[in-house]
Design an enzyme around this catalytic site. Structure first.
Site, PDB file in Angstrom:
ATOM      1  CG  ASP A   1      -1.630   1.048   1.487  1.00 28.41           C
ATOM      2  OD1 ASP A   1      -2.289   1.849   0.540  1.00 28.41           O
ATOM      3  OD2 ASP A   1      -1.776   1.721   2.617  1.00 28.41           O
TER       4      ASP A   1
ATOM      5  CG  ASP B   1      -1.620   2.151   6.880  1.00 26.60           C
ATOM      6  OD1 ASP B   1      -1.842   1.935   5.685  1.00 26.60           O
ATOM      7  OD2 ASP B   1      -1.534   3.164   7.393  1.00 26.60           O
TER       8      ASP B   1
ATOM      9  CG  ASP C   1      -3.946  -1.463   2.804  1.00 22.54           C
ATOM     10  OD1 ASP C   1      -4.230  -1.093   1.895  1.00 22.54           O
ATOM     11  OD2 ASP C   1      -3.523  -0.676   3.819  1.00 22.54           O
TER      12      ASP C   1
END
Lengths: 343, 934
Positions: B421, B869, B873
């Protein structure tokens, strides 16, 4: 490693989740791991080769020095008129089983000369056979009636057999008498069994009982006035062989046999190996420091040693012809195919 | 005092955007049919008996209780095939068929099962303690006669009225009755639910919002009819009968368990769903269990071993039967006439079968039972080593690395592709206001990190050149020093004055100097837009006396901080107004201004803009708008395009420097125009039904046009510490790194450069869809064909490349990705992507993240690792072979779903390269050594 901190500042704020530093938890304990560099490997191979080859040669020589006489007598001891039906001969209790064989010593056989009988195709290792004994019964009088595992040779006429089981029941019962130049040779049958067996497995207060008095007689009988610990032939027999071809110690001749002496053996050929096509052999053998005649050990040593030397030499050649630096990364997968991986 | 008065006024006024125009209930009576759950508010005694007795607020997340532990845990253990096999073997070994004593079989089994069960028990015990702590939390509950007293959470019942105070968690799902604010709003942080850190506004029902004192609940009763418990966080169907009138309840009046009350002194609520009925508990899922490659391989090997075992046993039992049949009748020493099950020369089949079983047990050592125990123990210890690693401890946040499952330790060393990410993982999700462009003039001189990185890269390149051209060294050294000074001077500034979210530097605007600039009016407007056009809430930090802002996005907070630094301090917000303290240093005295907010048009990812309509103190009505540059540029009026060219140029520059940009615009409205529009807007708002959103959007659209461009802002998304170095090292180790981000392409590319994912020498392959808005099938096909052509062309290009050191980067956009992920295209796409050293996907949705992860995982068959995080995700983390959660600011959602959690991206290097390597090597060696004897 990076990030090492003294433990004092983590103890000041005891509530943090900061891991304590110790060489163990950080996996920093010193370790020693030798790397097998070509030098080491070649050196080790050479050393192994240099040591093994002489050892092998010495063992082979020792084995060569053993004098061994082997005589197969199972077929030879059948009278010609029974040669078509050997089974009938051996199973008939009235036939004369005595048979005389003469052996020739090729070399001087120094005392003690060991006498073995060798059986072939006899499966002492069959599970039904191996299990068919009761060690408790063999060891103490208290457990005389314990015949667990002994089936199908546990009881006879309702009485428990001592020693019970198939092994004891099928005791080898050929006997040999030796004479050289018409002079009887004394055969010692003492101390042929393992010391530990005599002391810890076969009780000195256990006497044979009801042995071999069933319908079917297996092998030899036992003198019921001698305790089991003294029945060494039985003890030898009961230590079952792992392979279908095996030798068992019969006794010792405590005198030398001269070269070219003719040894006459009078055999009581009682034991039935004819029904299952087994062979019976009589073996006379001297021993040296490596035991009986055994070429295998020497050959094995020489083979391994030779192989090591060969490898050492070929490694040296490779090392000289195509040297490669230690830890060369050129052969790693991402170095061999750079396109997709390298950035 | 004044505050209270204003609030009272407010409540009476009808202007506030959301709460006042809730549809009244009469229309929704029909929906009552779907509401089987009845709750008598403030009458908890009604819920003591059967049909209305709902589950208690006691929660238990444990798998077992004291009594069920043994049977259940045992059952769980023997669900494993290996254990079943060993159990059967052990049972057989008790029978006389066994060739050896049963202890040698039972003992290892008992140890294996015992150890695993003990581990389960320990984990369950931890959960139990956690539950206990939660159940024992105290909350104030109405006990009758307007008296509230504290009770533990587990004692709360449906129908109770609870009073939740500031910064407390809600003990159950509550119907929001009233808050300490008179207009009945409260702010809620839902970090535990969806991972979003921003505050959400909840509004109490108008009818009940006056009940904001303890005393008021003496007589209060109400009957709620609502849907049955369900896991949907964003829907709620129900109504309440209060004062003999029915009111509909909508989701914004529901306060969910595990969210937190913020910025509000207290709220009152009636308990609707308790304990396991609450939405968050209904949502709890266990993450799918993942198995490591080595374990899968071991399973295969064991299966092969088992096949060999069966084969050996078969051969040996057939041999046994044959031999028994033909030979043993002659073996008199076995007494062949006296037969039993295990020995019967007449019927060899029976002993043959018996022997098969015996052989299976006898050769059973081929399957190493102790290996399982050893592996469990080794992995457990390895997990401890990972947890204990001091080099993966983050000093700032105080979070160590955590191996949440020990199953995947050795898999860490096998990772081939990392899917990462961006926001919060590579970057800090902390925005710094860095530059702006107002009225076609660019302000702000401090360099962005991308520029710094480029400068450093240039310095290195120069150095290399120097080495090559040794003679010309002295010539270049001059520029080198210059570059060095650029870098070092910036570092110096960092220490001097560090305001979070503000890294702007330009003396022309600072300290009131903007008054001397030629275009003062536009600048004033620019600053006002920054200070007014937002949804943030100011919060006074009592320690420092400074204001901090609770904003929905970090960009907004950065704008407000910037506005404050420029002298436009936003210090108070009421329901209808925003208060700004304007400071013009030459004049000295700050002026406090009030801007009445007439309407607020929300920011959504679809609209990509937000606007407010305000009335300033002179009675002038203004529409202030900020949004994505492309959207704003489309909506400019003819005479509002004065600065368009210059601003576009600046925006491109900012984009190249890795900055996030927004354009600001405004428009003046006259009273009649506004009121005409407003009536339409209100109508749209009060309408209900499916098309409400669409009509609202349409009406908003009508207003947000003919804008006048003011300027643009550039905000820097700060990279996390050590990210470029870490990515560099991982790339050296031969790992492929994919970045999946929701950002737009330019930003993503810039971040790619900043974190050394992209390099100057790399060839970039950009795949974009043709920009056609037509929906027709033919158009779609055309787009698809076009993408396919791009992909095949690129693949061809790579194939024809001669230079073995050429590296490619693939950049693909979300819309294109949607096509590329379709079944017939995805293999072409994957084939191309695998050839490229780095892949950046921009504008991707959480769903697409998971899809891409699955494509890589299944397409290449190699180990994938996903790191992220945020709640967005989670899909990706669960889909990948290994999921890593960054335990940072964006809540715990990702961490809860992950297999490992680390505090910073840079620890990934150590986790993969050091621990992964060690774990794999050690486990593999152990398996080999343990397997060898068998």
């Amino acid at each position: 490693m990076k990030g090492r901190r003294s433990s004092s500042d983590s103890s000041s704020s005891s509530k943090t989740k900061k891991p304590q530093y110790s060489k163990f938890t950080q996996q920093e304990l010193s370790a020693c791991k030798p790397i097998l560099t070509p030098g080491y490997v070649i050196g080790i191979f050479i050393i192994v080769g240099v040591i093994f080859i002489p050892v092998g040669i010495i063992s082979l020589f020792a084995s060569e020095n053993v004098v061994e006489i082997v005589d197969r007598y199972d077929e030879g001891c059948i009278p010609p008129n029974y040669s078509d039906d050997m089974l009938a001969y051996i199973q008939n209790s009235d036939t004369n089983k005595t048979c005389t064989r003469s052996l020739k010593a090729t070399k001087l056989m120094k005392s003690p000369v060991y006498i073995y009988y060798q059986l072939d195709n006899f499966y002492q290792n069959h599970r039904r056979y191996v299990k068919s004994r009761n060690d408790k019964q063999l060891w103490s009088k208290k457990h005389e009636d314990e015949t667990k595992n002994c089936a199908p040779e546990a009881t006879s006429n309702g009485l428990s057999i001592v020693p019970c089981g198939l092994i004891a029941w099928s005791l080898f019962n050929d006997s040999y008498g030796f004479s050289i130049k018409n002079k009887m040779v004394k055969v010692s049958k003492k101390n042929i069994a393992w010391e530990s067996d005599k002391k810890h497995k076969f009780g000195s207060d256990v006497y044979p009982k009801n042995f071999q008095n069933g319908v079917l007689i297996g092998g030899g009988k036992l003198n019921s006035s001698i305790p089991l610990s003294k029945q060494e032939a039985l003890i030898v027999w009961m230590r079952t062989a792992a392979l279908p071809t095996f030798r068992k110690l019969y006794g010792r001749i405590e005198s030398d046999i001269q070269a070219n002496d003719s040894v006459t053996v009078i055999i009581e050929n009682n034991y039935n190996t004819y029904s299952f096509g087994g062979k019976k052999k009589l073996v006379l053998s001297t021993t040296t420091w490596i035991g009986g005649k055994n070429d295998f050990l020497g050959i094995a040593y020489i083979t391994v040693g030779g192989l090591c030397l060969f490898l050492a030499i070929s490694f040296i050649l490779v090392y000289v012809v195509m040297p490669r630096p230690l830890g060369d990364p050129a052969f790693l997968s991402w170095n061999r195919h750079p396109a997709g991986h390298q950035i | 005092m004044t505050r209270g008065r204003i609030r009272a006024k407010l409540r009476r006024s009808q202007l506030y955007t959301f709460a006042c125009l809730r549809p009244h209930v009469n229309e929704t009576e029909g929906s009552v049919q779907g509401c089987p759950r009845v709750i008598y508010c403030n009458q908890p005694h009604m819920h003591k008996k059967r049909p209305l007795k709902y589950c208690t607020n006691y929660i238990s997340t444990t798998k077992y209780n004291f009594f069920s532990y043994f049977p259940k845990a045992l059952f769980e253990q023997f669900n494993r095939v290996a254990n079943i096999y060993f159990l059967i073997a052990a049972l057989l070994s008790v029978t006389p068929l066994s060739p050896f004593s049963p202890v040698s079989m039972l003992l290892p089994l008992a140890i294996v099962v015992g150890v695993s069960m003990a581990k389960e028990a320990l984990e369950d015990w931890r959960r139990f303690m956690q539950d206990k702590e939660v159940n024992a939390r105290k909350v104030s509950v109405h006990v009758g006669n307007g008296v509230f007293s504290y009770k533990p959470w587990e004692k709360i019942q449906v129908g109770d009225i609870v009073k939740v105070e500031k910064d407390q968690f809600f003990p159950a799902d509550l119907l929001f009755l009233s808050s300490s604010y008179e207009d009945g709003i409260c702010y809620v942080e839902t970090m535990n639910l969806d991972g979003e850190t921003n505050l959400k506004v909840k509004r109490a029902m108008e009818a009940t919002s006056p009940l904001n004192e303890d005393e008021a609940f003496k007589e209060f009763t109400g009957t709620v009819k609502c849907e049955n418990p369900n896991p949907s966080l964003y829907t709620f169907v129900g109504n309440i009968e209060y004062d003999r009138e029915l009111y509909a309840i909508d989701p914004s009046q529901i306060l969910l368990r595990d969210s937190k009350l913020r910025n509000t002194a207290h709220v009152y609520g009636s308990v609707i769903f308790t304990g396991h009925d609450s939405k968050v508990m209904q949502n709890a899922t266990t993450s799918p269990s993942k198995r490591s490659g080595i374990e899968k391989k071991m399973d295969k090997i064991i299966f092969i071993l088992f096949a060999i075992l069966v084969l050996i046993s078969l051969i040996s039992s057939i041999g046994f039967a044959v031999k028994i049949n033909y030979q043993t009748p002659q073996w008199w020493y076995l007494k062949p006439k006296e037969t039993d099950v295990y020995f019967n020369p007449v019927k060899p089949l029976v002993p043959g079968l018996a022997h098969l079983v015996t052989a299976l047990i006898l050769y059973g050592y081929l399957i190493p039972i102790s290996l399982y125990v050893s592996i469990e123990i080794v992995k457990f210890l390895q997990a401890i080593f990972i947890n204990q690693d001091i080099s993966m401890y983050d000093d700032e946040s105080g979070i160590p690395a955590q191996a949440r499952t020990s199953n995947l330790n050795e898999e860490l060393g096998q990772v081939d592709t990392i899917l990462s990410d961006k926001t919060g993982t590579l970057t800090c999700n902390q925005m710094d206001f860095l530059k702006c462009s107002v009225a076609g003039t660019a302000y702000g001189v401090s360099p962005s990190e991308v520029e710094l990185a480029a400068a450093k890269q240039m310095a290195i390149d120069l150095e290399e050149q120097n080495r090559e051209i040794a003679n010309a060294k002295h010539k270049n050294s001059g520029s080198e020093i210059e570059l060095e000074t650029v870098i070092t001077s910036n570092d110096g500034n960092d220490f001097k004055r560090r305001i979070k979210g503000f890294n702007f530097e330009d003396s022309r605007l600072m300290d009131g100097n903007w008054l001397k600039e030629p275009n003062v009016d536009t600048l004033l407007l620019f600053f006002r837009i920054l200070a007014i056009c937002h949804t943030a809430i100011p919060e006074l930090n009592e320690e420092t006396g400074n204001l901090t802002y609770e904003a929905e996005s970090p960009d907004e907070a950065a704008f407000l901080v910037a506005a404050r630094e420029f002298g436009f301090e936003f210090y108070r917000r009421t329901q209808s107004s925003v208060f700004i303290r304007e400071r013009y240093p030459p004049k000295g005295q700050p002026v406090e201004r009030e801007f009445k907010i007439l309407n607020l048009l929300d920011f959504t990812s679809k609209r990509k803009r937000m606007s407010v309509i305000v009335r300033d103190e002179d009675g002038q009505i203004l529409l202030l708008c900020k949004g994505a540059d492309s959207i704003i540029f489309d909506r400019l009026s003819k005479n509002g395009r004065m600065y368009e060219e210059a601003t576009t140029k600046h925006l491109n520059e900012y984009g190249e420097a890795g900055l996030r940009t927004l354009a600001l615009a405004y428009k003046q409205l006259d009273e009649s125009e506004y009121s005409a529009w407003n009536s339409e807007f209100q109508k749209a708002k009060s309408s209900i039904g499916a098309d409400r959103e669409a009509t609202l959007e349409h009406v908003s659209d009508m207003m947000e046009k003919d804008l006048i461009l003011v300027g643009a802002t550039a905000v820097e998304d700060k990279l996390q510490k050590g990210v470029p170095q870490c990515i560099d090292k991982l790339a050296q180790a031969g790992l492929k790194i994919w970045v999946l981000t929701g950002d737009k392409m330019e930003t993503a590319i810039n971040i790619g450069f900043a974190c050394s994912l992209l390099r100057q020498g790399m060839k970039q392959i950009c795949i974009t869809a043709l920009n056609s808005d037509s929906v027709g099938k033919a158009a779609k096909e055309a787009v698809k064909d076009n993408i396919l052509m791009q992909i095949t062309n690129a693949s061809q290009m790579i194939k024809l490349e001669r230079d073995p050191h050429a590296a490619y980067a693939l950049i693909i956009e979300g819309k294109t990705l949607a096509y590329a992920l379709e079944d017939d295209m995805k293999h072409h796409f994957l084939g191309l992507a695998v050839e490229c050293a780095s892949v950046i996907c921009c504008r991707v949705s959480p769903k697409q993240k998971a899809l891409v992860t699955r494509l890589v995982k299944e397409g290449t068959g190699k180990t994938t690792l996903a790191i992220g995080d945020g709640a967005n995700d989670v899909g990706m983390i669960q889909e990948a072979d290994i999921g890593i959660g960054i335990s940072g600011v964006e809540g715990m959602q990702a961490v809860m779903a992950s297999d490992f959690s680390i505090a910073q991206f840079r620890f990934l290097e150590r986790l993969l390269v050091v621990h992964g390597h060690w774990c794999y090597k050690r486990i593999a060696q152990m398996v080999i050594i343990k397997d060898f004897p068998t």
